[in-house]
Design a protein around this motif. Sequence first.
Motif, PDB file in Angstrom:
ATOM      1  N   VAL A  29       0.806  -1.217   0.000  1.00  0.00           N
ATOM      2  CA  VAL A  29       0.000   0.000   0.000  1.00  0.00           C
ATOM      3  C   VAL A  29       0.841   1.268   0.000  1.00  0.00           C
ATOM      4  O   VAL A  29       0.560   2.209  -0.739  1.00  0.00           O
ATOM      5  CB  VAL A  29      -0.958  -0.006   1.221  1.00  0.00           C
ATOM      6  CG1 VAL A  29      -1.711   1.317   1.327  1.00  0.00           C
ATOM      7  CG2 VAL A  29      -1.934  -1.171   1.131  1.00  0.00           C
ATOM      8  N   GLU A  66      -5.127   3.958   6.851  1.00  0.00           N
ATOM      9  CA  GLU A  66      -6.412   3.262   6.828  1.00  0.00           C
ATOM     10  C   GLU A  66      -6.403   2.165   5.768  1.00  0.00           C
ATOM     11  O   GLU A  66      -6.937   1.071   5.979  1.00  0.00           O
ATOM     12  CB  GLU A  66      -7.544   4.249   6.557  1.00  0.00           C
ATOM     13  CG  GLU A  66      -8.924   3.615   6.652  1.00  0.00           C
ATOM     14  CD  GLU A  66     -10.050   4.630   6.534  1.00  0.00           C
ATOM     15  OE1 GLU A  66     -11.206   4.196   6.404  1.00  0.00           O
ATOM     16  OE2 GLU A  66      -9.772   5.843   6.581  1.00  0.00           O
ATOM     17  N   GLN A  67      -5.762   2.438   4.620  1.00  0.00           N
ATOM     18  CA  GLN A  67      -5.642   1.407   3.580  1.00  0.00           C
ATOM     19  C   GLN A  67      -4.789   0.241   4.073  1.00  0.00           C
ATOM     20  O   GLN A  67      -5.082  -0.927   3.775  1.00  0.00           O
ATOM     21  CB  GLN A  67      -5.018   2.002   2.328  1.00  0.00           C
ATOM     22  CG  GLN A  67      -5.882   3.015   1.596  1.00  0.00           C
ATOM     23  CD  GLN A  67      -5.158   3.601   0.390  1.00  0.00           C
ATOM     24  OE1 GLN A  67      -4.497   2.891  -0.363  1.00  0.00           O
ATOM     25  NE2 GLN A  67      -5.274   4.900   0.215  1.00  0.00           N
ATOM     26  N   ASP A  94      -6.966  -1.824   6.310  1.00  0.00           N
ATOM     27  CA  ASP A  94      -7.903  -2.630   5.506  1.00  0.00           C
ATOM     28  C   ASP A  94      -7.181  -3.819   4.865  1.00  0.00           C
ATOM     29  O   ASP A  94      -7.716  -4.939   4.833  1.00  0.00           O
ATOM     30  CB  ASP A  94      -8.550  -1.768   4.417  1.00  0.00           C
ATOM     31  CG  ASP A  94      -9.520  -0.738   4.982  1.00  0.00           C
ATOM     32  OD1 ASP A  94      -9.944  -0.905   6.144  1.00  0.00           O
ATOM     33  OD2 ASP A  94      -9.847   0.235   4.265  1.00  0.00           O
TER      34      ASP A  94
END
Length: 489
Positions: free
Chosen positions: A205, A219-220, A223
Amino acid sequence: MSAEPHPTLPPVRLHSDAELARDALVAPLFARAVRLARWAGPGTRVEIGGELAADQLPQAAAVLGLDADDPDGPVHASQAWRVAVDTGLVDVTEPDEDADDPAYGTAEPGEDLALITGGAPGDVLDLWLAALDTVLADAAVPDLDDLVDALDDGGGLDFDRLDWNPAREADFLDGVLANLYLLTVSEGGAGQGPVPLPVLAASMVVPDDMGEPTDAVLEQVSDAMMRLDDQFRQLEPIGLVEFRPVDEELMAEADDDELLPDPALADEEDIARYGMVRLTALGLYGVRARMLEAGVEAPAIGGLADKGADALLEAVSHYPEHAAQAEIEQWLAGRELPTAVAELLDAARGDDEGAPLRRLRCQQALAPAGPEAEPAVRAVLDDPRLGGLARVWLAERGVKDVPAPDGAMVFWLTVDTIAAQLAADGEAEELPQLMESLTGHHTGFFDEVWRVEHPATADVLEAMGRLHPDKKAAKEARKAAFKARSRRH
């Protein structure tokens, strides 16, 4: 496998096919598929697509020894059946509308089942790789809750609502495995340590050139961690990974955007709560096989055993030193030593950019050689490119009648040695000490060395000007580098 290849993958040290086949046979999911294939017979009923009839799933679960009270038993049986069908361990005949019972088809053990006990280890591994393909495809599918949420009014999947692109998900998982493979082989080719799940998620990411990740990027990462937690749970039973899932209590305590470890955490157990994953020996084999199929160059130690000395030295010049040594040892193991030494020395010749590092790897290959190598080494004493290497090898073995090198050879060998070290390790911490050692025994070294007829003379002197620990010597090196550049032009 569609992940982008890494520009240079270190070689991996694989277990033998026999060891890997044994690992495959005891992988829980594969072992279950084999047991169900042996169970299949005239009374086995299948539905459209080869799925086992729903009312037979409890019986299949019992065959697998799963607890009758375990609600996941039929799920595990269904997955194992699908693997058995997809790998050819089971042959199915789908429902025939003209049959007495048109609702069901039949199943029986497939021809490939005989390979489990009667085939070669490579046959077992081919079946396991087919099983791995099935499991990876399943792991790329969203979980059941997401699928239910994405049903439209007609009971079909709304892919826009689901935000699921099958090709994208497969590529993501392939990329994760490629990064895990790289992290594993970079540790030394054997994958000694597990990788924290946040590290692996961040590798997919966070851009390489990003400094402090933004909240959106974090946040990615969070996830991605949760996706990987679910996917590795599915991949562990096929023997691909050893996995410690994210701590359930941690997930219950934290919001999604908080499910990342504090960078200040130093306790290994605290970090491990966020998940740890490690490719098994079988997993290294499986990921490498998928990379090779996709056209990625993923070398394995021992892969050069049947190549010539020129191919060996060229390849190991780009390997880490420990991997180069292991590859060289395997190459030598299948050859008559005097002939092999002569081939290595011949392959070490040259004035091209890669030649110094080839000579360094050749010297590394000759280091353990015994007295039977001496005639081949003596044969190159008068060679301007190999004579210095030969004298060092003979002197280290206490040979008395070694002719002393002239000044030109000493200077040339010094330049060649430093050029090789620069090519192998860059400006490593040990290099300044090597420079000081090589130049300290020669009065007026920099007054003479710039005249050396070596393609790397100027580059080596410039590096010495940056790195030599003695400031006066470093200044002399810079002046000599300027002379060498001027001389070439």
